[in-house]
Design a protein around this motif. Sequence first.
Motif, PDB file in Angstrom:
ATOM      1  N   SER A 177       0.838  -1.195   0.000  1.00  0.00           N
ATOM      2  CA  SER A 177       0.000   0.000   0.000  1.00  0.00           C
ATOM      3  C   SER A 177       0.873   1.244   0.000  1.00  0.00           C
ATOM      4  CB  SER A 177      -0.927   0.014   1.225  1.00  0.00           C
ATOM      5  OG  SER A 177      -0.184   0.083   2.421  1.00  0.00           O
ATOM      6  N   LYS A 178       0.327   2.334  -0.530  1.00  0.00           N
ATOM      7  CA  LYS A 178       1.096   3.569  -0.679  1.00  0.00           C
ATOM      8  C   LYS A 178       0.825   4.562   0.449  1.00  0.00           C
ATOM      9  CE  LYS A 178       1.242   3.205  -5.723  1.00  0.00           C
ATOM     10  NZ  LYS A 178       0.907   3.855  -7.011  1.00  0.00           N
ATOM     11  N   LYS A 179       0.191   4.070   1.498  1.00  0.00           N
ATOM     12  CA  LYS A 179      -0.101   4.962   2.618  1.00  0.00           C
ATOM     13  C   LYS A 179       1.180   5.309   3.381  1.00  0.00           C
ATOM     14  CE  LYS A 179      -4.901   3.628   3.443  1.00  0.00           C
ATOM     15  NZ  LYS A 179      -5.890   3.146   4.442  1.00  0.00           N
ATOM     16  N   LYS A 180       1.123   6.428   4.056  1.00  0.00           N
ATOM     17  CA  LYS A 180       2.262   6.886   4.839  1.00  0.00           C
ATOM     18  C   LYS A 180       2.598   5.881   5.929  1.00  0.00           C
ATOM     19  CE  LYS A 180       3.793  10.805   7.663  1.00  0.00           C
ATOM     20  NZ  LYS A 180       3.394  12.115   8.264  1.00  0.00           N
ATOM     21  N   LYS A 181       3.883   5.607   6.099  1.00  0.00           N
ATOM     22  CA  LYS A 181       4.321   4.634   7.091  1.00  0.00           C
ATOM     23  C   LYS A 181       3.934   5.081   8.486  1.00  0.00           C
ATOM     24  CE  LYS A 181       8.378   2.020   8.601  1.00  0.00           C
ATOM     25  NZ  LYS A 181       9.841   1.827   8.431  1.00  0.00           N
ATOM     26  N   GLU A 182       3.380   4.155   9.269  1.00  0.00           N
ATOM     27  CA  GLU A 182       2.908   4.475  10.615  1.00  0.00           C
ATOM     28  C   GLU A 182       3.997   4.223  11.652  1.00  0.00           C
ATOM     29  OE1 GLU A 182      -1.753   3.371  10.652  1.00  0.00           O
ATOM     30  OE2 GLU A 182      -0.436   1.757   9.990  1.00  0.00           O
ATOM     31  N   ASN A 183       4.017   5.065  12.651  1.00  0.00           N
ATOM     32  CA  ASN A 183       4.969   4.908  13.748  1.00  0.00           C
ATOM     33  C   ASN A 183       4.288   4.146  14.884  1.00  0.00           C
ATOM     34  OD1 ASN A 183       7.175   5.197  15.470  1.00  0.00           O
ATOM     35  ND2 ASN A 183       6.445   7.178  16.240  1.00  0.00           N
ATOM     36  N   ILE A 184       4.573   2.860  14.961  1.00  0.00           N
ATOM     37  CA  ILE A 184       3.936   2.015  15.977  1.00  0.00           C
ATOM     38  C   ILE A 184       4.820   1.981  17.220  1.00  0.00           C
ATOM     39  CG2 ILE A 184       2.915  -0.236  16.460  1.00  0.00           C
ATOM     40  CD1 ILE A 184       2.759  -0.757  13.499  1.00  0.00           C
ATOM     41  N   VAL A 185       4.322   2.547  18.313  1.00  0.00           N
ATOM     42  CA  VAL A 185       5.093   2.601  19.555  1.00  0.00           C
ATOM     43  C   VAL A 185       4.699   1.434  20.461  1.00  0.00           C
ATOM     44  CG1 VAL A 185       5.327   5.100  19.398  1.00  0.00           C
ATOM     45  CG2 VAL A 185       3.392   4.135  20.633  1.00  0.00           C
ATOM     46  N   LYS A 186       5.368   1.344  21.614  1.00  0.00           N
ATOM     47  CA  LYS A 186       5.186   0.205  22.515  1.00  0.00           C
ATOM     48  C   LYS A 186       3.729   0.036  22.946  1.00  0.00           C
ATOM     49  CE  LYS A 186       6.787  -1.778  26.889  1.00  0.00           C
ATOM     50  NZ  LYS A 186       7.687  -1.589  28.068  1.00  0.00           N
ATOM     51  N   LYS A 187       3.061   1.142  23.309  1.00  0.00           N
ATOM     52  CA  LYS A 187       1.678   1.032  23.779  1.00  0.00           C
ATOM     53  C   LYS A 187       0.745   0.579  22.659  1.00  0.00           C
ATOM     54  CE  LYS A 187       0.434   5.926  23.161  1.00  0.00           C
ATOM     55  NZ  LYS A 187      -0.078   7.138  23.844  1.00  0.00           N
ATOM     56  N   ASP A 188       1.107   0.892  21.412  1.00  0.00           N
ATOM     57  CA  ASP A 188       0.319   0.421  20.277  1.00  0.00           C
ATOM     58  C   ASP A 188       0.438  -1.096  20.136  1.00  0.00           C
ATOM     59  OD1 ASP A 188      -0.440   3.025  19.599  1.00  0.00           O
ATOM     60  OD2 ASP A 188       1.340   3.318  18.361  1.00  0.00           O
ATOM     61  N   TRP A 189       1.665  -1.606  20.294  1.00  0.00           N
ATOM     62  CA  TRP A 189       1.876  -3.049  20.200  1.00  0.00           C
ATOM     63  C   TRP A 189       1.134  -3.781  21.310  1.00  0.00           C
ATOM     64  CZ3 TRP A 189       3.147  -4.977  15.884  1.00  0.00           C
ATOM     65  CH2 TRP A 189       4.076  -4.382  15.040  1.00  0.00           C
ATOM     66  N   ILE A 190       1.097  -3.183  22.493  1.00  0.00           N
ATOM     67  CA  ILE A 190       0.358  -3.796  23.611  1.00  0.00           C
ATOM     68  C   ILE A 190      -1.126  -3.871  23.285  1.00  0.00           C
ATOM     69  CG2 ILE A 190      -0.360  -3.486  26.017  1.00  0.00           C
ATOM     70  CD1 ILE A 190       2.393  -2.253  26.559  1.00  0.00           C
ATOM     71  N   LEU A 191      -1.653  -2.790  22.714  1.00  0.00           N
ATOM     72  CA  LEU A 191      -3.069  -2.754  22.355  1.00  0.00           C
ATOM     73  C   LEU A 191      -3.377  -3.762  21.242  1.00  0.00           C
ATOM     74  CD1 LEU A 191      -5.736  -1.406  22.980  1.00  0.00           C
ATOM     75  CD2 LEU A 191      -5.139   0.439  21.418  1.00  0.00           C
ATOM     76  N   ILE A 192      -2.516  -3.838  20.240  1.00  0.00           N
ATOM     77  CA  ILE A 192      -2.686  -4.809  19.163  1.00  0.00           C
ATOM     78  C   ILE A 192      -2.630  -6.230  19.722  1.00  0.00           C
ATOM     79  CG2 ILE A 192      -1.561  -5.819  17.127  1.00  0.00           C
ATOM     80  CD1 ILE A 192      -0.761  -2.970  16.322  1.00  0.00           C
ATOM     81  N   GLY A 193      -1.702  -6.455  20.668  1.00  0.00           N
ATOM     82  CA  GLY A 193      -1.594  -7.764  21.305  1.00  0.00           C
ATOM     83  C   GLY A 193      -2.867  -8.137  22.044  1.00  0.00           C
ATOM     84  N   CYS A 194      -3.464  -7.167  22.720  1.00  0.00           N
ATOM     85  CA  CYS A 194      -4.726  -7.414  23.437  1.00  0.00           C
ATOM     86  C   CYS A 194      -5.853  -7.750  22.462  1.00  0.00           C
ATOM     87  CB  CYS A 194      -5.101  -6.193  24.277  1.00  0.00           C
ATOM     88  SG  CYS A 194      -4.038  -5.930  25.711  1.00  0.00           S
TER      89      CYS A 194
END
Length: 302
Positions: free
Chosen positions: A58-75
């Motif tokens: 995809s040509k969307k702008k690259k997202e900056n995934i931080v630690k709290k984002d990974w925790i939320l995705i994990g949940c």
Amino acid sequence: MIIKKNFLGAICLSTAASIWGGMYVASKYVLNYIPPFTLVWLRYAIAFVVLFAVLKTSKKKKENIVKKDWILIGCIGFVGYFISISCQFIGTKLSDAHTGALITSATPVFIVVFARLILKEALTLRKIISLFLAVVGVIIIVGWESNFGSYFLGSMILVLAAITWALLSILVKIASRRLSSLTITTYAILVAFIFTTPLMLWEMQFNDFYYKSILIILGILYLGVISTAGAFFLWNKGMELMDAGIGSLFFFFQPVVGSLLGWALLNEEITINFFLGGSLILTSVLIVCVNEKSSSPKPCEN
């Protein structure tokens, strides 16, 4: 802009629920040859490959995934795609499909409750009336003759499945404030794939599976690409675009489409109850999607 977002959200949610309603037909056939956790594992493997490929191209702008984002995705992956789906399988096995359909229909109720407690969404009279009508509609379609007492353990596990899927929907709403629905869905499915792997390996010690048939392979691909990658993404995108309490009502499209396809493809009986219940479900959606001050339809309001 808001009208456009809500209309797109309604399309995404109704399409996702409709796909899940049709998933029953494919699953019923494939499960005759492949055990349940192995099938879920295959679904997640295929879905992750498809979504990851789309994400990277995809040509969307690259997202900056931080630690709290990974925790939320994990949940999201653990609670929604691993715990909830596993509970649906185990609960249905310990009870029956009829009980499962009834209890699962409570999912939107839990979504509305969580939306109020966590997201602080207003609990309006229209939402309450719509939810009540939709639940009654599902009960009319599937009937009320269920053995909750006889299947107590299975019923409790199915309740847990409904609660965790509702919590998933709220967590997705929170995560979508920073991340795209594609990113959330892709990596949450990866988490679920990792947690499902031990169950698949355990299950394979006691079960054989047969895959040397084009119909079985097509069924697995359908479940992985359409019912998992496609429908999960659409549900998450819809929840991103709409008020979670209103969006939850589109979950009720699932039993309607499932009943229709069961009648069309599996020769299952369809009665007047289907049309009565379906009418109530459609009415419940229209109540929250039509402006009280106008006689003409208008996309859902937040």
